[in-house]
Design a protein around this motif. Structure first.
Motif, PDB file in Angstrom:
ATOM      1  N   LEU A 142      57.220  51.527 111.457  1.00 34.12           N
ATOM      2  CA  LEU A 142      56.417  52.485 112.238  1.00 34.12           C
ATOM      3  C   LEU A 142      56.637  53.913 111.730  1.00 34.12           C
ATOM      4  N   ILE A 143      57.906  54.229 111.437  1.00 40.12           N
ATOM      5  CA  ILE A 143      58.223  55.576 110.927  1.00 40.12           C
ATOM      6  C   ILE A 143      57.583  55.766 109.549  1.00 40.12           C
ATOM      7  N   THR A 144      57.717  54.734 108.685  1.00 43.02           N
ATOM      8  CA  THR A 144      57.131  54.815 107.336  1.00 43.02           C
ATOM      9  C   THR A 144      55.628  55.031 107.416  1.00 43.02           C
ATOM     10  N   LEU A 145      54.969  54.271 108.309  1.00 43.16           N
ATOM     11  CA  LEU A 145      53.510  54.382 108.421  1.00 43.16           C
ATOM     12  C   LEU A 145      53.109  55.773 108.924  1.00 43.16           C
ATOM     13  N   ARG A 146      53.902  56.308 109.839  1.00 44.58           N
ATOM     14  CA  ARG A 146      53.565  57.619 110.394  1.00 44.58           C
ATOM     15  C   ARG A 146      53.716  58.720 109.335  1.00 44.58           C
ATOM     16  N   LEU A 147      54.739  58.573 108.490  1.00 39.82           N
ATOM     17  CA  LEU A 147      55.015  59.640 107.521  1.00 39.82           C
ATOM     18  C   LEU A 147      54.305  59.435 106.177  1.00 39.82           C
ATOM     19  N   LEU A 149      51.628  56.938 105.364  1.00 35.90           N
ATOM     20  CA  LEU A 149      50.531  55.970 105.350  1.00 35.90           C
ATOM     21  C   LEU A 149      49.622  56.139 104.129  1.00 35.90           C
TER      22      LEU A 149
END
Ligand SMILES: [Zn+2]
Length: 230
Positions: A142-147, A149
């Protein structure tokens, strides 16, 4: 703590022993369940004590208990390296992250070995293992996708394109995309760069082979990078 590290060492050696057996049987199209492990020379079934990782080899002094044929040492080298690596890497991670780390390393090792011996990986193991690792790393994704994507979509598109151009295997592509969504763009870029350097060295040492298995280089690079991406 000694018991904790000992358990990790035993798990590492047991899993690497299984992974070597799995890769060998996958290469020769033999079921993982049957037949029972046996000596390749005299075909006698091996007893339980002879199958103990590292110790079984040492007790038999590297030779078959029955016919005294030399036992290939590659498996025991992998068992020593992987279990030693797992023990060291787990010592650098917080205990609550150990299970996720172990799952990732065990999944990666099995893919490395099957790709090294056959230049293919079992699709069911690649996909199911990848989804399991993703579920275990759900918060991190989730963090990776937010930062990242957009970067991740770009990174994945490049990999898919390389796969279509047959410059990268489909197994390598899927493996890297899974890792990319877990760890993000920069760590994966570093893994790819280190993998290419390793593969280039191997390419020169092995006198310009037409094609080489790339996943082992990605896996080894990941093992190195894992020290820096807690
Ligand atoms: Zn034998």
């Amino acid at each position: 703590m000694f018991v904790y590290y000992l358990l990790i060492f035993i798990l590492g050696s047991t899993w690497s022993s299984f992974a070597c057996c799995f890769a060998y049987r996958y290469q020769h199209n033999i079921s993982i369940i049957q037949p029972h492990s046996r000596c390749d020379n005299c075909l006698k079934s091996l007893k339980l004590w002879q199958l103990i990782p590292i110790l079984g080899y040492c007790i038999q002094k590297g030779h078959c208990f029955y016919c005294h044929a030399k036992i290939p040492c590659l498996s025991v080298i992998i068992e020593l390296c992987f279990s030693g690596y797992l023990t060291i890497i787990c010592a650098t991670y917080p205990i609550e992250k150990t299970f996720v780390l172990l799952a990732l390393c065990c999944w990666t090792l099995l893919l490395i070995l099957t790709d090294f011996f056959t230049k293919t990986v079992p699709t069911y193991f690649l996909i199911s293992g990848g989804f399991l690792i993703c579920i275990l790393n759900f918060q991190r994704i989730l963090i990776t996708l937010r930062l990242n994507l957009l970067f991740m979509l770009f990174f994945s598109s490049i990999l898919v394109l390389l796969s279509f151009l047959r410059m990268l295997g489909s197994g390598d592509t899927i493996f890297l995309i899974f890792l990319g969504f877990i760890y993000g763009f920069i760590p994966m870029l570093i893994v790819v760069i280190i993998s290419c350097l390793f593969a280039l060295c191997y390419f020169f040492v092995c006198k310009f082979q037409k094609s080489i298995a790339f996943l082992p280089f990605i896996g080894i690079s990941l093992f190195l990078v894992l020290f820096f991406i807690h």
